[in-house]
Design an enzyme around this catalytic site. Structure first.
Site, short mmCIF file in Angstrom:
data_model
loop_
_atom_site.label_atom_id
_atom_site.label_comp_id
_atom_site.label_asym_id
_atom_site.label_seq_id
_atom_site.Cartn_x
_atom_site.Cartn_y
_atom_site.Cartn_z
N HIS A 1 -29.95 -16.91 -17.59
CA HIS A 1 -28.73 -17.42 -18.19
C HIS A 1 -27.85 -17.94 -17.06
O HIS A 1 -27.49 -17.17 -16.15
CB HIS A 1 -27.97 -16.30 -18.91
CG HIS A 1 -28.72 -15.65 -20.03
ND1 HIS A 1 -28.46 -15.93 -21.37
CD2 HIS A 1 -29.70 -14.72 -20.05
CE1 HIS A 1 -29.26 -15.19 -22.13
NE2 HIS A 1 -30.00 -14.44 -21.35
N HIS B 1 -36.28 -16.02 -18.73
CA HIS B 1 -35.22 -17.03 -18.72
C HIS B 1 -34.03 -16.49 -17.94
O HIS B 1 -33.76 -15.30 -17.95
CB HIS B 1 -34.79 -17.41 -20.14
CG HIS B 1 -34.43 -16.24 -21.01
ND1 HIS B 1 -35.38 -15.44 -21.60
CD2 HIS B 1 -33.23 -15.73 -21.38
CE1 HIS B 1 -34.80 -14.49 -22.30
NE2 HIS B 1 -33.48 -14.63 -22.19
P1 AMP Z 1 -31.97 -12.58 -23.97
O1 AMP Z 1 -31.20 -11.55 -24.75
O2 AMP Z 1 -31.71 -12.51 -22.51
O3 AMP Z 1 -33.43 -12.56 -24.30
O4 AMP Z 1 -31.38 -13.97 -24.41
C1 AMP Z 1 -31.99 -14.83 -25.32
C2 AMP Z 1 -31.06 -15.99 -25.50
O5 AMP Z 1 -31.75 -17.01 -26.17
C3 AMP Z 1 -29.80 -15.67 -26.31
O6 AMP Z 1 -28.64 -15.95 -25.52
C4 AMP Z 1 -29.92 -16.60 -27.52
O7 AMP Z 1 -28.68 -17.12 -27.91
C5 AMP Z 1 -30.84 -17.69 -26.98
N1 AMP Z 1 -31.64 -18.40 -27.96
C6 AMP Z 1 -32.42 -17.86 -28.92
N2 AMP Z 1 -33.06 -18.83 -29.60
C7 AMP Z 1 -32.68 -20.00 -29.04
C8 AMP Z 1 -32.99 -21.38 -29.31
N3 AMP Z 1 -33.86 -21.74 -30.26
N4 AMP Z 1 -32.40 -22.32 -28.54
C9 AMP Z 1 -31.54 -21.98 -27.57
N5 AMP Z 1 -31.20 -20.70 -27.27
C10 AMP Z 1 -31.75 -19.73 -28.01
#
Ligand code: AMP
Length: 117
Positions: free
Chosen positions: A97, A95
């Site tokens: 950001h 993903h």
């Molecule tokens: P990372 O640390 O780059 O893996 O980021 C994962 C991101 O996913 C974090 O910013 C979380 O806030 C976000 N996240 C986790 N679960 C969900 C969800 N169900 N819907 C939207 N965002 C999420």
């Protein structure tokens, strides 16, 4: 199935910004900027290190379209992907950001603070 695959399948809710056959953009649950959107390929890929260039080409175009749709294309934005454990990747589904909606802080190399990571 990982949580982002469940979002793709509709098994978990999300606040969708846009999607096409291959990619999905939705709001981050815990926003770290006024606009904080996650952009993912629908097909599961664990991380940036594993993604193939064809997927990245499509993801690039889709991300540019999302930035424009959110009005960030002229004002600017930040695009981040965390890769693997040392990169602090929590969700093991690639993903990006997309952060914007205001002037974002950035610690430059010439600052001392980067030594503390
Ligand atoms: P990372 O640390 O780059 O893996 O980021 C994962 C991101 O996913 C974090 O910013 C979380 O806030 C976000 N996240 C986790 N679960 C969900 C969800 N169900 N819907 C939207 N965002 C999420």
């Amino acid at each position: 199935m990982c949580i982002f695959c469940k979002i793709v399948e509709g098994e978990l809710p999300s606040n969708k910004i846009d999607e096409n056959d291959d990619f999905l953009a939705f709001n981050d649950l815990y926003p770290k900027a006024p606009i904080h959107v996650l952009i993912i390929p629908k097909a599961h890929v664990e991380c940036f290190q594993d993604v193939n260039p064809t997927v990245m080409a499509g993801l690039t175009t889709f991300t540019q379209q999302i930035a424009k749709k959110l009005g960030l294309d002229k004002s600017g934005y930040r695009l981040i992907t965390n890769n693997g454990d040392d990169g602090a990747q929590e969700v093991k589904h690639l993903h990006f950001h997309l952060l914007g909606g205001g002037k974002l802080n950035w610690t430059h190399q010439h600052d001392e603070s980067h030594k503390n990571m």
